[in-house]
Design an enzyme around this catalytic site. Structure first.
Site, mmCIF file in Angstrom:
data_model
loop_
_atom_site.group_PDB
_atom_site.id
_atom_site.type_symbol
_atom_site.label_atom_id
_atom_site.label_comp_id
_atom_site.label_asym_id
_atom_site.label_seq_id
_atom_site.Cartn_x
_atom_site.Cartn_y
_atom_site.Cartn_z
ATOM 1 N N LYS A 1 0.857 -1.187 0.000
ATOM 2 C CA LYS A 1 0.000 0.000 0.000
ATOM 3 C C LYS A 1 0.891 1.234 0.000
ATOM 4 O O LYS A 1 1.798 1.340 0.841
ATOM 5 C CB LYS A 1 -0.820 -0.020 1.285
ATOM 6 C CG LYS A 1 -2.264 0.354 1.146
ATOM 7 C CD LYS A 1 -2.845 0.306 2.552
ATOM 8 C CE LYS A 1 -4.310 0.415 2.571
ATOM 9 N NZ LYS A 1 -4.812 0.595 3.932
HETATM 10 C C1 E4P Z 1 -8.247 1.197 4.249
HETATM 11 O O1 E4P Z 1 -7.424 0.553 3.642
HETATM 12 C C2 E4P Z 1 -7.972 1.913 5.501
HETATM 13 O O2 E4P Z 1 -7.208 1.077 6.311
HETATM 14 C C3 E4P Z 1 -9.226 2.220 6.283
HETATM 15 O O3 E4P Z 1 -10.390 1.826 5.593
HETATM 16 C C4 E4P Z 1 -9.271 3.585 6.876
HETATM 17 O O4 E4P Z 1 -10.475 3.722 7.592
HETATM 18 P P1 E4P Z 1 -10.735 4.892 8.658
HETATM 19 O O5 E4P Z 1 -11.071 6.125 7.898
HETATM 20 O O6 E4P Z 1 -11.932 4.401 9.438
HETATM 21 O O7 E4P Z 1 -9.497 4.996 9.487
#
Ligand code: E4P
Length: 217
Positions: free
Chosen positions: A83
């Site tokens: 990522k």
């Molecule tokens: C996605 O890959 C992220 O880890 C995640 O969905 C972020 O979510 P949040 O906005 O609830 O922290």
């Protein structure tokens, strides 16, 4: 639509995976920071438990550092998807990692233009954050509509991964709009199971069955 679990908690995954509904996992530095163990060991265990794509995020902020870290993360397990945060360094790192055959999830997507650029450099997934857009009074699902529409116009292999989901309706809407993947915290996945009429219905069936089986007289 594929369903990913948005967690770095191995115990939560061990409870969810046997249900047969989890196709992969997304983690991020905030989620991994909550795990007490070494992050690489946690990622390896998650890959073993899930057996599907597991996103692991770089923390470097320059392209060369992201590529170096991305290669290290990819070496942990073949299920790891690297990522990278959207931006010029992230886009460049995505291109280089993709050329090496490493799958990349470009994260922190908040506009269709960003998603398009990530797709151009071969991202396997783009992660638009719907909940964080809703938090600033901007409808997150409108962004999913735009990205899904744009990706349908071209022969792109990039999948739309709806992230930052906060409740069951984000998942239902993502599926309705034709998103490829939705990632959800385990508590949101649990909420997908709930319906009071299911509980009441089961209670009635069991009560009727028990009454019919009581000895007469
Ligand atoms: C996605 O890959 C992220 O880890 C995640 O969905 C972020 O979510 P949040 O906005 O609830 O922290």
């Amino acid at each position: 639509m594929k369903l990913f679990a948005d967690t770095a908690n191995v115990e939560e995954l061990e409870a969810l995976v046997p249900l047969g509904i989890i196709d992969g996992v997304t983690t991020n530095p905030s989620l991994l920071a909550k795990a007490a163990a070494d992050p690489r060991a946690v990622l390896k265990r998650i890959c073993d438990v899930v057996g599907g794509p597991v996103s692991a995020e770089v923390v470097a902020t320059d392209a060369a550092g992201m590529v170096r870290e991305g290669r290290e993360l990819a070496a942990i397990d073949p299920h790891v998807v690297v990522k990278v945060p959207f931006g010029k360094p992230g886009v460049r790192a995505c291109r280089e990692l993709t050329e090496d055959g490493i799958r990349v999830n470009v994260t922190l997507i908040f506009s269709a233009a960003q998603a398009l650029l990530a797709a151009k450099v071969g991202a396997t997934f783009v992660s638009p954050f719907v909940g964080r857009l809703d938090d600033v009074a901007t409808p997150g699902m409108d962004l999913i509509t735009q990205i899904v529409d744009i990706f349908q116009n071209f022969p792109l292999s990039t999948e739309v991964l709806v992230a930052s989901t906060r409740g069951p309706m984000h998942i239902v809407e993502a599926a309705r709009l034709g998103a490829d993947v939705c990632t959800c915290p385990p508590k949101v996945i649990d909420a997908l199971f709930n319906h009071p009429l299911t509980d009441i219905g089961l209670e009635r069936f069991l009560a009727d069955w028990a009454r019919a089986r009581q000895p007469v007289g």
